[in-house]
Design a protein around this motif. Structure first.
Motif, short mmCIF file in Angstrom:
data_model
loop_
_atom_site.label_atom_id
_atom_site.label_comp_id
_atom_site.label_asym_id
_atom_site.label_seq_id
_atom_site.Cartn_x
_atom_site.Cartn_y
_atom_site.Cartn_z
N GLU A 190 -6.41 55.69 79.87
CA GLU A 190 -6.07 57.04 79.45
C GLU A 190 -7.00 58.08 80.06
O GLU A 190 -6.60 59.20 80.37
CB GLU A 190 -6.09 57.14 77.92
N ARG A 191 -8.28 57.72 80.24
CA ARG A 191 -9.21 58.65 80.89
C ARG A 191 -8.81 58.88 82.36
O ARG A 191 -8.88 59.98 82.87
CB ARG A 191 -10.64 58.12 80.81
N VAL A 192 -8.37 57.82 83.02
CA VAL A 192 -7.90 57.96 84.40
C VAL A 192 -6.67 58.87 84.43
O VAL A 192 -6.53 59.73 85.30
CB VAL A 192 -7.57 56.58 85.01
N ILE A 193 -5.79 58.70 83.45
CA ILE A 193 -4.59 59.53 83.37
C ILE A 193 -4.96 60.99 83.14
O ILE A 193 -4.41 61.90 83.77
CB ILE A 193 -3.65 59.00 82.27
N GLU A 194 -5.91 61.25 82.23
CA GLU A 194 -6.39 62.62 82.01
C GLU A 194 -6.90 63.23 83.30
O GLU A 194 -6.62 64.39 83.63
CB GLU A 194 -7.53 62.62 80.98
N GLU A 195 -7.68 62.42 84.03
CA GLU A 195 -8.26 62.89 85.28
C GLU A 195 -7.16 63.26 86.27
O GLU A 195 -7.20 64.32 86.91
CB GLU A 195 -9.16 61.80 85.86
N GLN A 196 -6.15 62.39 86.40
CA GLN A 196 -5.06 62.63 87.32
C GLN A 196 -4.20 63.82 86.89
O GLN A 196 -3.67 64.56 87.71
CB GLN A 196 -4.18 61.38 87.44
N ALA A 197 -4.08 64.01 85.56
CA ALA A 197 -3.27 65.10 85.02
C ALA A 197 -3.97 66.45 85.08
O ALA A 197 -3.34 67.48 84.84
CB ALA A 197 -2.87 64.79 83.58
N GLY A 217 -5.93 67.79 83.05
CA GLY A 217 -5.94 68.48 81.76
C GLY A 217 -4.60 69.02 81.31
O GLY A 217 -4.52 69.72 80.29
N VAL A 218 -3.51 68.72 82.03
CA VAL A 218 -2.18 69.22 81.67
C VAL A 218 -1.40 68.09 81.00
O VAL A 218 -1.00 67.12 81.66
CB VAL A 218 -1.42 69.72 82.91
N PRO A 219 -1.14 68.18 79.68
CA PRO A 219 -0.52 67.04 78.97
C PRO A 219 0.88 66.70 79.47
O PRO A 219 1.29 65.55 79.40
CB PRO A 219 -0.50 67.52 77.51
N GLU A 220 1.64 67.69 79.98
CA GLU A 220 3.00 67.42 80.44
C GLU A 220 3.04 66.43 81.60
O GLU A 220 4.06 65.79 81.84
CB GLU A 220 3.69 68.73 80.85
N ARG A 221 1.95 66.31 82.35
CA ARG A 221 1.92 65.40 83.49
C ARG A 221 1.59 63.97 83.08
O ARG A 221 1.78 63.03 83.86
CB ARG A 221 0.87 65.86 84.51
N ALA A 222 1.06 63.80 81.87
CA ALA A 222 0.49 62.51 81.49
C ALA A 222 1.51 61.38 81.46
O ALA A 222 1.23 60.26 81.91
CB ALA A 222 -0.21 62.63 80.14
N ALA A 223 2.70 61.65 80.91
CA ALA A 223 3.68 60.58 80.75
C ALA A 223 4.09 59.99 82.09
O ALA A 223 4.18 58.76 82.25
CB ALA A 223 4.90 61.11 80.00
N ALA A 224 4.32 60.85 83.08
CA ALA A 224 4.74 60.36 84.39
C ALA A 224 3.63 59.57 85.06
O ALA A 224 3.88 58.52 85.68
CB ALA A 224 5.15 61.54 85.27
N LYS A 246 4.66 65.89 75.77
CA LYS A 246 3.36 66.54 75.61
C LYS A 246 2.36 65.66 74.85
O LYS A 246 1.19 66.00 74.76
CB LYS A 246 3.52 67.89 74.90
N GLY A 247 2.83 64.54 74.30
CA GLY A 247 1.92 63.63 73.62
C GLY A 247 1.38 64.19 72.32
O GLY A 247 1.92 65.14 71.75
N PHE A 248 0.29 63.58 71.87
CA PHE A 248 -0.32 63.99 70.59
C PHE A 248 -1.39 65.04 70.81
O PHE A 248 -2.17 64.97 71.76
CB PHE A 248 -0.95 62.78 69.89
N THR A 249 -1.43 66.00 69.93
CA THR A 249 -2.59 66.88 69.82
C THR A 249 -2.72 67.30 68.36
O THR A 249 -1.74 67.28 67.60
CB THR A 249 -2.46 68.11 70.73
N HIS A 250 -3.93 67.65 67.97
CA HIS A 250 -4.16 68.08 66.59
C HIS A 250 -3.49 69.41 66.30
O HIS A 250 -3.32 70.25 67.20
CB HIS A 250 -5.66 68.25 66.34
N LYS A 251 -3.17 69.60 65.03
CA LYS A 251 -2.84 70.92 64.50
C LYS A 251 -3.85 71.22 63.41
O LYS A 251 -4.33 70.31 62.71
CB LYS A 251 -1.41 70.95 63.96
#
Length: 389
Positions: A116-123, A125-132, A340-345
Motif C-alpha cells: 500500500e505504501r508503494v501504491i501511495e507513492e505511485q499515486a 497522494g491522489v486516492p482516485e489513482r490507487a485502485a488502478a 476513492k477508498g477509505f478516508t476518515h470523516k
C-alpha cells in the motif's frame, strides 16, 4: 458522536490479572502513575514519579506489586470522566500511559501495508489513482514478498529482480532490506490516551487509522511490556513525498496510546506479543462501519529486531522509549465515491483492541480542534516538585 468508556471494553480479557500501569490526572496534584487492580485504581507516584522510573527497574512488574499505593477511585468512574465532552475537570481522568519516553515508530513492517505504501507513492497522494495501481502492481509485488525475511540473500535477489522490472521503491528498501524504517512519531509527553480526541491535519483528504502493538522499552533496551496504539496516518501527504513523513505523522493529538501498559510478568510476555491479533472498528456519524484486523504473526521483522534497531550503542534513550510496530491493516474499502477508498470523516469513533491489552477508543477531529498540547516536560517537573514539597 461521543466516546463512552466502560471497564469491560477497556480492560484485557483477563481483567486485572496482569500488571496494568497507567497515568491519571489528579486535580491539585497533576499527572500521577497508577496501577489498575481488582480493588480499583491506585496512585503509586510516591514510589515511581514517572512511568519512565518504573519501567527502568530490573523487574518493573515485581516492583509495582510491592507498592500498596493510594486508592483514588474505581476504574469505571475514572473512565466515565475521561472523554473530553463528559469530563468534570475537578475529578480524576485517564491520560496516555507513558510520560518521558521517546515516541518512535517502525514503518512498512508488514507485506500488505508495504504494498500500500508503494501504491501511495505511485499515486502521488491522489486516492482516485490507487485502485488502478493496486490492480496493476499489487498482486505482483505482494506475491513475491510473502514469507520473505528482510535483509536475507533472497531479499537481495528479489530487490535486483524488481529493479530490473522498474518496480523498486524506497518503501521496499526499508521493508525487505537490512535496515528497518524507524522514525519519531511524536514529541515526549504529546501522546493522548483512550477517550481522547485524535487529530487529522486540516490539509488531508485521504487518511486512515493504523492499529498497532506498541513496545515499551527501558533505557537499557529491554522490552518490558506493551500497549496499543493508533499511528494516525495521512496517506495523501506521505504519498506526495516521503520527505513529508513528519507532516503526515506528527500533528497535534496524532499519536494515541493505551489504555494501559501491560508489563511482562507470569501472565504476559514477549511470545504473547508475537502472536497478538489486533482488531479495529471505525464507526462514523454517517452510519459507515469499517472492521479490520492486524495479526502480529504476519510481521516481516521480529519485534526484538525492531527494538535492537531502535536502541543500542548507536542510539541511547535515557528515559526509555515506546515503539509502534507497524500494521497489517491498510483500508481500501470505498467510503463514498467509487475508487476513492477509505478516508476518515470527522466524528468517527475508532476502537483498537486485543484480548491481551484491552481497548483503545478515540474520536477523530481536526488537529486544530483537539485540545491543545500545553503541558510538557517543565509542567510535569513542576507538578512533581510541588507534590514532594
Amino acid at each position: 458522536m461521543s466516546v463512552t468508556l466502560a471497564a469491560g471494553s477497556t480492560l484485557p480479557a483477563d481483567g486485572t490479572a496482569g500488571t496494568l500501569v497507567g497515568r491519571v490526572f489528579r486535580p491539585g496534584l497533576g499527572p500521577s502513575v497508577v496501577v489498575i487492580r481488582a480493588g480499583g485504581v491506585f496512585d503509586v507516584t510516591g514510589a515511581f514519579p514517572t512511568t519512565s522510573d518504573l519501567f527502568d527497574r530490573p523487574d518493573p512488574a515485581a516492583a509495582i506489586v510491592a507498592v500498596p499505593g493510594e486508592r483514588i477511585g474505581d476504574l469505571a468512574t475514572i473512565l466515565a470522566n475521561t472523554p473530553p465532552k463528559a469530563r468534570d475537570t475537578s475529578q480524576p481522568f485517564l491520560l496516555s500511559p507513558i510520560d518521558l519516553q521517546a515516541v518512535k515508530a517502525a514503518g512498512v513492517t508488514f507485506a500488505i501495508s508495504m504494498v500500500e505504501r508503494v501504491i501511495e507513492e505511485q499515486a502521488k497522494g491522489v486516492p482516485e489513482r490507487a485502485a488502478a495501481i493496486r490492480a496493476e502492481i499489487g498482486e505482483i509485488i505482494g506475491g513475491e514478498l510473502k514469507g520473505l525475511k528482510p535483509g536475507s540473500p533472497e531479499a537481495a535477489a528479489l530487490k535486483k529482480h524488481l529493479q530490473e522490472r522498474g518496480l523498486w521503491s524506497q518503501y521496499l528498501e526499508v521493508g525487505i532490506g537490512p535496515d528497518a524504517e524507524i522514525f519519531t512519531k511524536a514529541p515526549v509527553l504529546s501522546s493522548v490516551g483512550t477517550g481522547a480526541d485524535v487529530g487529522l491535519h486540516p490539509i488531508s483528504t485521504w487518511n486512515n487509522p493504523e492499529p498497532e502493538v506498541v513496545l515499551v522499552i527501558s533505557a537499557a533496551g529491554r522490552i518490558v511490556g506493551a500497549t496499543l496504539g493508533n499511528d494516525v496516518n495521512l496517506r495523501d501527504v506521505e504519498g506526495r513525498s516521503a520527505l513529508l513523513l513528519g507532516k503526515a505523522k506528527d500533528n497535534n493529538a496524532s499519536a494515541s496510546l493505551g489504555p494501559f501498559v501491560r508489563l511482562f510478568d507470569a501472565t504476559f510476555g514477549i511470545d504473547a506479543v508475537r502472536t497478538m491479533k489486533i482488531s479495529l472498528k471505525v464507526t462514523g456519524e454517517d452510519g459507515f462501519v469499517l472492521d479490520g484486523k492486524s495479526d502480529m504473526a504476519a510481521i516481516s521483522r521480529d519485534v526484538e529486531d525492531l527494538a535492537r534497531q531502535a536502541i543500542g550503542p548507536h542510539h541511547q534513550y535515557p528515559d526509555g522509549l515506546v515503539l509502534y510496530c507497524g500494521t497489517l491493516f491498510a483500508p481500501i474499502q470505498d467510503r463514498g465515491d467509487k475508487g476513492k477508498g477509505f478516508t476518515h470523516k470527522l466524528g468517527d469513533i475508532v476502537t483498537i483492541a486485543s484480548p491481551e491489552l484491552g481497548g483503545l477508543t478515540n474520536r477523530v477531529r481536526l488537529s486544530t480542534e483537539c485540545a491543545p498540547w500545553t503541558d510538557g516536560i517543565r509542567a510535569l517537573m513542576a507538578s512533581l516538585a510541588a507534590r514532594r514539597g
